[in-house]
Design a protein around this motif. Structure first.
Motif, PDB file in Angstrom:
ATOM      1  N   GLU A 290     -29.980  35.636 -44.962  1.00  0.00           N
ATOM      2  CA  GLU A 290     -29.041  36.453 -45.742  1.00  0.00           C
ATOM      3  C   GLU A 290     -27.658  35.810 -45.769  1.00  0.00           C
ATOM      4  O   GLU A 290     -26.986  35.812 -46.812  1.00  0.00           O
ATOM      5  CB  GLU A 290     -28.970  37.867 -45.174  1.00  0.00           C
ATOM      6  N   GLN A 291     -27.229  35.260 -44.647  1.00  0.00           N
ATOM      7  CA  GLN A 291     -25.939  34.559 -44.622  1.00  0.00           C
ATOM      8  C   GLN A 291     -25.958  33.376 -45.584  1.00  0.00           C
ATOM      9  O   GLN A 291     -24.995  33.151 -46.336  1.00  0.00           O
ATOM     10  CB  GLN A 291     -25.647  34.063 -43.208  1.00  0.00           C
ATOM     11  N   GLU A 294     -25.829  34.651 -49.229  1.00  0.00           N
ATOM     12  CA  GLU A 294     -24.488  35.065 -49.642  1.00  0.00           C
ATOM     13  C   GLU A 294     -23.618  33.849 -49.940  1.00  0.00           C
ATOM     14  O   GLU A 294     -22.873  33.823 -50.933  1.00  0.00           O
ATOM     15  CB  GLU A 294     -23.839  35.926 -48.554  1.00  0.00           C
ATOM     16  N   TYR A 295     -23.728  32.848 -49.105  1.00  0.00           N
ATOM     17  CA  TYR A 295     -22.939  31.626 -49.299  1.00  0.00           C
ATOM     18  C   TYR A 295     -23.340  30.911 -50.585  1.00  0.00           C
ATOM     19  O   TYR A 295     -22.498  30.597 -51.439  1.00  0.00           O
ATOM     20  CB  TYR A 295     -23.116  30.701 -48.097  1.00  0.00           C
ATOM     21  N   TYR A 297     -25.125  31.975 -53.139  1.00  0.00           N
ATOM     22  CA  TYR A 297     -24.920  32.814 -54.328  1.00  0.00           C
ATOM     23  C   TYR A 297     -23.450  32.774 -54.758  1.00  0.00           C
ATOM     24  O   TYR A 297     -23.147  32.568 -55.942  1.00  0.00           O
ATOM     25  CB  TYR A 297     -25.351  34.251 -54.029  1.00  0.00           C
ATOM     26  N   SER A 298     -22.536  32.934 -53.804  1.00  0.00           N
ATOM     27  CA  SER A 298     -21.102  32.913 -54.129  1.00  0.00           C
ATOM     28  C   SER A 298     -20.680  31.571 -54.704  1.00  0.00           C
ATOM     29  O   SER A 298     -19.905  31.513 -55.670  1.00  0.00           O
ATOM     30  CB  SER A 298     -20.277  33.226 -52.877  1.00  0.00           C
ATOM     31  N   LYS A 309     -28.618  38.187 -58.047  1.00  0.00           N
ATOM     32  CA  LYS A 309     -28.470  38.118 -56.592  1.00  0.00           C
ATOM     33  C   LYS A 309     -29.783  38.502 -55.921  1.00  0.00           C
ATOM     34  O   LYS A 309     -30.321  39.582 -56.152  1.00  0.00           O
ATOM     35  CB  LYS A 309     -27.358  39.047 -56.118  1.00  0.00           C
TER      36      LYS A 309
END
Length: 383
Positions: A290-291, A294-295, A297-298, A309
């Protein structure tokens, strides 16, 4: 002698994922974000169980369906995790989820029937469907956040429809289905003579809430595919499961028996440790995925990519529409000019064209370097 090979086999191609990976694998200094394989080692206690099996000379055939204790543990696992109720006669231990899919299709499909699939989708279904003489029917999910829904499926159902594939969490998009989606699908399909093949291999990698299976509502119509490759980083151990009502597993076991006899006895002992002492092994891996998601995807959003997402699995599926090129040409150019490899979306059916798949089953350091190279490429080539 080649003319004697079955035409269906001759017309099937190697997976586009592997084809592209093999094409670019030998490039020097390449950052590859292609393969959906966990980068974590198999948990120590699982490895120890495998070693112990070898030391104990447990290198023998098992029951065709798998060791009783493994089947019972698998049933407890899906009951505790997802509220699914199966007994030891309703599960078969297979050589990975891929073999589970194979025996399921070969048991339920016949000449001329149709199988509904979401597009884009993992490329491992269509070849088996075609080898069975059945026809894959793709439903375009691109304008529904890549989610197959009752409304999308309804126009495609006819008297030839034999099966619907629900591969969620999804490879290549990372999307999942909400419980409401599943309830609506269950209402549409209830009491119809249609099987549901629910491929839930990424069920332990859901980031928001818990994974739900349509088998909770349509148990007698559903074939659940699962395994330990993704949840316990055990791809090479080749342990999968197929869950189905007993009136079906008694036929699935025939196909399984005559193709492989049984799953590896050593791998089954390792699987037992994974399903019992290691039933929460996926938790720490999921947090790190998940980390990374998020990285990555951003970073992609900041570069201007349109991308859904992910809510599960470990893939991103950004659109490359602004580059005005095919996904294959884009991916090849990215290798040549940026030294980073992703998978062309065309590997995931015609509905994957215009996208690429990026796996984030890699360390943050590898992801950062790969995304830095993609950003430099985008700055030079985006139109």
């Amino acid at each position: 002698m080649e003319h004697l090979i079955h035409p269906r086999i001759k017309n099937i191609e190697i997976s586009g994922i592997r084809k592209f990976f093999n094409m670019v694998a030998d490039r020097p200094n390449l950052i590859s974000l292609t393969i959906g394989q966990p980068d974590f080692p198999t948990p120590e206690h699982v490895k120890e169980a495998g070693k112990q099996a070898i030391s104990d000379n447990f290198t023998v055939y098992t029951h065709n369906a798998g060791l009783l204790e493994v089947r019972q543990a698998a049933c407890r696992f899906v009951n505790e995790k997802y509220g699914l109720h199966y007994n030891e006669n309703e599960v078969i231990v297979t050589i990975g989820a891929s073999q589970a899919i194979d025996i399921a299709f070969r048991t339920i499909l016949e000449e001329g029937v149709e199988v509904i699939l979401p597009g884009p989708v993992y490329p491992g279904y269509e070849p088996i469907i075609r080898m069975c003489g059945a026809k894959p029917v793709y439903v375009d999910t691109r304008h529904n956040q890549f989610r197959l829904s009752a409304d999308l499926i309804k126009p495609y159902i006819n008297e030839r429809t034999r099966c619907i594939v629900l591969p969620y969490p999804s490879n290549p998009t990372g999307v999942t289905l909400a419980q409401q989606d599943l309830l609506e699908l269950a209402e549409l399909l209830k009491d119809r003579p249609i099987w549901i093949l629910s491929d839930e291999i990424y069920s332990e990698l859901v980031y928001s809430g818990k994974h739900a299976s349509i088998a909770k509502w349509l148990r007698n119509q559903t074939i659940v595919i699962n395994g330990l490759s993704k949840s316990h980083s055990m791809t090479g151990w080749r342990v999968g499961f197929v869950f189905a009502p007993e009136f079906l597993t008694k036929h699935l076991i025939k196909v399984h028996q005559y193709s492989v006899s049984c799953a590896s006895s050593i791998s089954q002992k390792a699987a037992l440790a994974a399903l019992t002492a290691g039933k929460e092994d996926a938790n720490d891996m999921r947090k790190l995925y998940e980390q990374r998601m998020e990285y990555a995807y951003s970073r992609l959003v900041d570069m201007g990519f349109q991308v859904e997402k992910p809510t599960g699995a470990f893939y991103l599926f950004p659109s490359i529409e602004p580059f005005h090129t095919s996904s294959f040409e884009f991916a090849l150019d990215l290798v040549d000019k940026a030294g980073v490899a992703v998978v062309p979306g065309s590997a995931f059916s015609a509905y994957g064209e215009g996208y690429v798949r990026l796996s984030y089953a890699y360390s943050l350091e590898t992801l950062a370097e790969g995304l830095n190279r993609i950003e430099q490429y985008v700055q030079k080539h985006k139109r």
